[in-house]
Design a protein around this motif. Sequence first.
Motif, PDB file in Angstrom:
ATOM      1  N   GLN A 106       0.963  -1.426   0.030  1.00 55.50           N
ATOM      2  CA  GLN A 106      -0.193   0.093  -0.048  1.00 55.50           C
ATOM      3  C   GLN A 106       0.978   1.184   0.053  1.00 55.50           C
ATOM      4  O   GLN A 106       0.365   2.243  -0.525  1.00 55.50           O
ATOM      5  N   ASP A 107       2.198   1.278   0.444  1.00 50.53           N
ATOM      6  CA  ASP A 107       3.046   2.261   0.533  1.00 50.53           C
ATOM      7  C   ASP A 107       4.468   1.698   0.638  1.00 50.53           C
ATOM      8  O   ASP A 107       4.991   1.542   1.512  1.00 50.53           O
ATOM      9  N   LYS A 108       4.951   1.603  -0.531  1.00 51.12           N
ATOM     10  CA  LYS A 108       6.478   1.098  -0.667  1.00 51.12           C
ATOM     11  C   LYS A 108       7.497   1.869   0.136  1.00 51.12           C
ATOM     12  O   LYS A 108       8.307   1.171   0.487  1.00 51.12           O
ATOM     13  N   GLN A 109       7.228   3.119   0.386  1.00 60.27           N
ATOM     14  CA  GLN A 109       8.296   3.825   1.176  1.00 60.27           C
ATOM     15  C   GLN A 109       8.320   3.132   2.379  1.00 60.27           C
ATOM     16  O   GLN A 109       9.488   3.313   3.156  1.00 60.27           O
ATOM     17  N   LEU A 110       7.395   2.468   3.078  1.00 60.36           N
ATOM     18  CA  LEU A 110       7.320   2.043   4.443  1.00 60.36           C
ATOM     19  C   LEU A 110       8.210   0.784   4.745  1.00 60.36           C
ATOM     20  O   LEU A 110       8.353   0.201   5.854  1.00 60.36           O
ATOM     21  N   ALA A 111       8.769   0.237   3.508  1.00 64.29           N
ATOM     22  CA  ALA A 111       9.528  -0.900   3.606  1.00 64.29           C
ATOM     23  C   ALA A 111      10.889  -0.636   4.573  1.00 64.29           C
ATOM     24  O   ALA A 111      11.576  -1.580   5.412  1.00 64.29           O
ATOM     25  N   LYS A 112      11.289   0.537   4.436  1.00 63.46           N
ATOM     26  CA  LYS A 112      12.504   1.086   5.387  1.00 63.46           C
ATOM     27  C   LYS A 112      12.209   1.047   6.944  1.00 63.46           C
ATOM     28  O   LYS A 112      13.028   1.224   7.688  1.00 63.46           O
ATOM     29  N   ALA A 113      10.824   1.119   7.155  1.00 64.53           N
ATOM     30  CA  ALA A 113      10.266   1.147   8.398  1.00 64.53           C
ATOM     31  C   ALA A 113      10.044  -0.157   9.135  1.00 64.53           C
ATOM     32  O   ALA A 113       9.785  -0.234  10.249  1.00 64.53           O
ATOM     33  N   MET A 114      10.361  -1.300   8.566  1.00 60.14           N
ATOM     34  CA  MET A 114       9.983  -2.355   8.890  1.00 60.14           C
ATOM     35  C   MET A 114      11.289  -3.072   9.825  1.00 60.14           C
ATOM     36  O   MET A 114      12.314  -2.994   9.592  1.00 60.14           O
ATOM     37  N   ILE A 115      10.681  -3.721  10.789  1.00 60.46           N
ATOM     38  CA  ILE A 115      11.532  -4.535  11.737  1.00 60.46           C
ATOM     39  C   ILE A 115      12.038  -6.023  11.057  1.00 60.46           C
ATOM     40  O   ILE A 115      11.037  -6.393  10.686  1.00 60.46           O
ATOM     41  N   SER A 116      13.082  -6.220  10.839  1.00 63.20           N
ATOM     42  CA  SER A 116      13.548  -7.471  10.519  1.00 63.20           C
ATOM     43  C   SER A 116      13.258  -8.708  11.339  1.00 63.20           C
ATOM     44  O   SER A 116      13.315  -8.423  12.488  1.00 63.20           O
TER      45      SER A 116
END
Length: 345
Positions: A106-116
């Motif tokens: 829904q918002d590809k920008q948020l990929a960097k906000a995810m916890i591994s």
Amino acid sequence: MESSECENVSKEKEAFEEEEFEASAMDSLIDMPFATVDIQDECAITDVPHINLERSKENEWISKDQIKKKKKKQKDYQPNYFLSIPITNKEITRGIKILQNAIIQQDKQLAKAMISDGSFHITLLVMQLLNEEEVNIGIGALLELKPFIEEILQGKQLILPFQGIDTFGNQVGFVKLAEGDHINPLLEIAETAKRTFQEKGILAGENRGFKPHLTFMKLSKAPWLRKKGVKKIDPEFYEKFISHRFGEEMVHRIDLCSMLKKKQSNGYYHCESSIVIGKKPIGFRDLINEALRRERMGLKSKVKQIKELLLKPETQARIRRELFEGRSVNNSNQGNQVDFGATLT
């Protein structure tokens, strides 16, 4: 009119600067591997005692001085270690990955906000350990904690069920711990851990209450998102998971982890020491890791003892004396008759 306009511009500028400062402060707090209670509490100043206006001036100054010291201590307290309950159930990690991918779609920008997925955990306690000696004290406190936990659990397994999604101020997204009989023993373990570490002289815990949660994303991981207008996690992104059951985690280990040291190759935090909880079968790899950990801790202890020994004046004097005597013997063997007094000069 000109004066009024200038005043309005000045007020708008102050409001903007205040908003930017609050955002910056919030980012710095959320960017730790833990986030507790409401996001407003992240920026809240601990209440200080109210000063009675009828007190004498002397008592008033003493009270103000105590308040200043208390605030300074709070400011200096920057947790850099924490007790972690690692999430190892693959059903839970798979479910969270599906959730994260759904949000990213829904918002590809948020990929960097995810916890591994290697970093998924429950934070039990945060603390400040400033040097190797304090880390060793922390390891000792963790080992002392084990019998207390076993007494709390009374031979029972502690199973944590995860269901639903929530956020801290729409800044940190986490999977919720479902309600149930597991809550009280978990809270009791957290409180016992806090007391055990504090009794060792370690700065540990927080003023706010313990709220167990499993973080899966936080906007502070990608500060540039704010500049692009992404200031909150849109609830619509995770509405399909609002009541989703992610699975259950059987607590089998508690780790003392560093927030700042380089993470392990699997994405999990640097671990100083661990205690095993319950009766989960221990595999061959676990035995090897435990043996290596004990070996490493033994070497650390020996190196520390050697350093302390070498720093003692009597040790240094003895080393110098033996080195000097060694040179004297060599010189006497090489020469026929060496004058010892001449050697001293």
